[in-house]
Design a protein around this motif. Sequence first.
Motif, PDB file in Angstrom:
ATOM      1  N   GLU A  96      69.880  58.980   3.900  1.00 56.75           N
ATOM      2  CA  GLU A  96      71.344  58.976   3.748  1.00 56.75           C
ATOM      3  C   GLU A  96      71.544  59.956   2.159  1.00 56.75           C
ATOM      4  OE1 GLU A  96      72.888  58.436   6.210  1.00 56.75           O
ATOM      5  OE2 GLU A  96      71.365  57.597   7.239  1.00 56.75           O
ATOM      6  N   ASP A 119      74.370  64.029  12.908  1.00 63.15           N
ATOM      7  CA  ASP A 119      74.823  62.669  12.714  1.00 63.15           C
ATOM      8  C   ASP A 119      74.300  61.452  13.686  1.00 63.15           C
ATOM      9  OD1 ASP A 119      75.720  63.553  15.273  1.00 63.15           O
ATOM     10  OD2 ASP A 119      77.867  63.151  14.650  1.00 63.15           O
ATOM     11  N   LEU A 137      81.436  57.457  11.590  1.00 66.80           N
ATOM     12  CA  LEU A 137      82.302  58.707  10.992  1.00 66.80           C
ATOM     13  C   LEU A 137      81.781  58.855   9.395  1.00 66.80           C
ATOM     14  CD1 LEU A 137      83.717  61.055  11.320  1.00 66.80           C
ATOM     15  CD2 LEU A 137      85.928  59.684  11.160  1.00 66.80           C
ATOM     16  N   ASP A 138      82.320  57.618   8.849  1.00 67.51           N
ATOM     17  CA  ASP A 138      82.180  57.569   7.185  1.00 67.51           C
ATOM     18  C   ASP A 138      80.570  57.950   7.007  1.00 67.51           C
ATOM     19  OD1 ASP A 138      84.875  56.530   7.005  1.00 67.51           O
ATOM     20  OD2 ASP A 138      84.024  54.683   6.715  1.00 67.51           O
ATOM     21  N   THR A 139      79.578  57.721   7.690  1.00 66.35           N
ATOM     22  CA  THR A 139      78.285  58.030   7.097  1.00 66.35           C
ATOM     23  C   THR A 139      78.006  59.540   7.585  1.00 66.35           C
ATOM     24  OG1 THR A 139      77.430  55.874   7.629  1.00 66.35           O
ATOM     25  CG2 THR A 139      75.853  57.588   7.755  1.00 66.35           C
ATOM     26  N   VAL A 141      80.247  61.957   7.688  1.00 61.85           N
ATOM     27  CA  VAL A 141      81.165  62.583   6.770  1.00 61.85           C
ATOM     28  C   VAL A 141      80.130  62.711   5.315  1.00 61.85           C
ATOM     29  CG1 VAL A 141      83.262  62.730   5.104  1.00 61.85           C
ATOM     30  CG2 VAL A 141      83.323  62.718   8.031  1.00 61.85           C
ATOM     31  N   GLN A 142      79.682  61.474   5.155  1.00 60.89           N
ATOM     32  CA  GLN A 142      79.290  61.414   3.567  1.00 60.89           C
ATOM     33  C   GLN A 142      77.819  62.286   3.530  1.00 60.89           C
ATOM     34  OE1 GLN A 142      77.119  57.457   2.765  1.00 60.89           O
ATOM     35  NE2 GLN A 142      78.356  57.672   0.926  1.00 60.89           N
ATOM     36  N   ARG A 176      85.233  64.536  15.953  1.00 65.66           N
ATOM     37  CA  ARG A 176      84.257  64.593  14.649  1.00 65.66           C
ATOM     38  C   ARG A 176      84.034  66.051  14.035  1.00 65.66           C
ATOM     39  NH1 ARG A 176      79.212  60.370  14.127  1.00 65.66           N
ATOM     40  NH2 ARG A 176      81.152  59.037  14.381  1.00 65.66           N
ATOM     41  N   ALA A 179      86.500  66.524  11.392  1.00 65.59           N
ATOM     42  CA  ALA A 179      86.227  65.692  10.173  1.00 65.59           C
ATOM     43  C   ALA A 179      85.069  66.531   9.356  1.00 65.59           C
ATOM     44  CB  ALA A 179      85.766  64.115  10.642  1.00 65.59           C
ATOM     45  N   ALA A 183      84.863  67.861   5.687  1.00 65.93           N
ATOM     46  CA  ALA A 183      84.034  67.455   4.623  1.00 65.93           C
ATOM     47  C   ALA A 183      83.457  68.474   4.004  1.00 65.93           C
ATOM     48  CB  ALA A 183      83.070  66.609   5.240  1.00 65.93           C
TER      49      ALA A 183
END
Length: 301
Positions: A96, A119, A137-139, A141-142, A176, A179, A183
């Motif tokens: 991650e 992803d 999505l949060d992961t 984008v991170q 996605r 997004a 990012a």
Amino acid sequence: MLSTTRTPAEKRQAFREGLASGTLQRFPGAFTPLSAPLIQELGFEGAYISGAVMAAELGLPDIGLTTLTEVAQRGREISRMTDLPTLIDADTGFGEAMNVARTVQELEDAGVSGLHLEDQVNPKRCGHLDGKEVVGLDTAVQRIAAAVAARRDPGLVIMARTDIRGVEGLAAAADRAKALEAAGADAIFPEAMASLEEFAAIRAAVDVPILANMTEFGKSALFTHQQLRDVGVDLVIHPVSLLRIAMGAIERELLELRETGTLDGAVPRMQTRARLYELNDYAAYGAFDERVFDFEVPGAP
């Protein structure tokens, strides 16, 4: 001789200029370092370094078993052999956010011109197989935000690959992609598109360049370069093609050797010694050696 004549920064700039040129960038997969100068000599715009190929060469399936060290080493070996930009498959970034940051810097040091991060969940699967899972999505984008933050050379291209098309459909892939662009992704790799219309939909969804993966035996038909140009694709890769061609030829000739006891009949189909020496620049090494060592040892006093 020994290395590319262009710095990593120069090749990264060339990659960015190519992506912005409006001309389709064609990146065959360099499955060995020796194939990279051939790709360059034949006029392609860049070389791709496939994670699936790296795994296959190690006798492994493409399920995330290769390590960052192995990937960085192969990226360095291939990038050294060509003046062309190189794009490398960084899988999920080997973890991650913190792992992704280290991955970016290791591959940057290896001299690649760009990398793509996907992803999928860990461990990942080949993008053209069923049963994939994608992270939230949060992961996703991170991962991209961490990659952008870790980049030291602003010329390095950070591409976001999304596999969500095969899990949730085209609309989810378009959302996605938007997004991931927001990012900080420099380009989008929408995996396993089913038609030219689907590529066109992703093209319409984002403002950054998009990539088409023309891999044999996959979910996408093998569209021509002209067809991909017509729907706005900026970069096409043929990731495993050269490995498949080579392994097919190897198997055929091994069968011939087993049956006949000689490879004499295969010689016309082989790369000649002279051609090999051209690609690995044998003459330049010889000339350099003569300049360094061509002197007479003085006699004893």
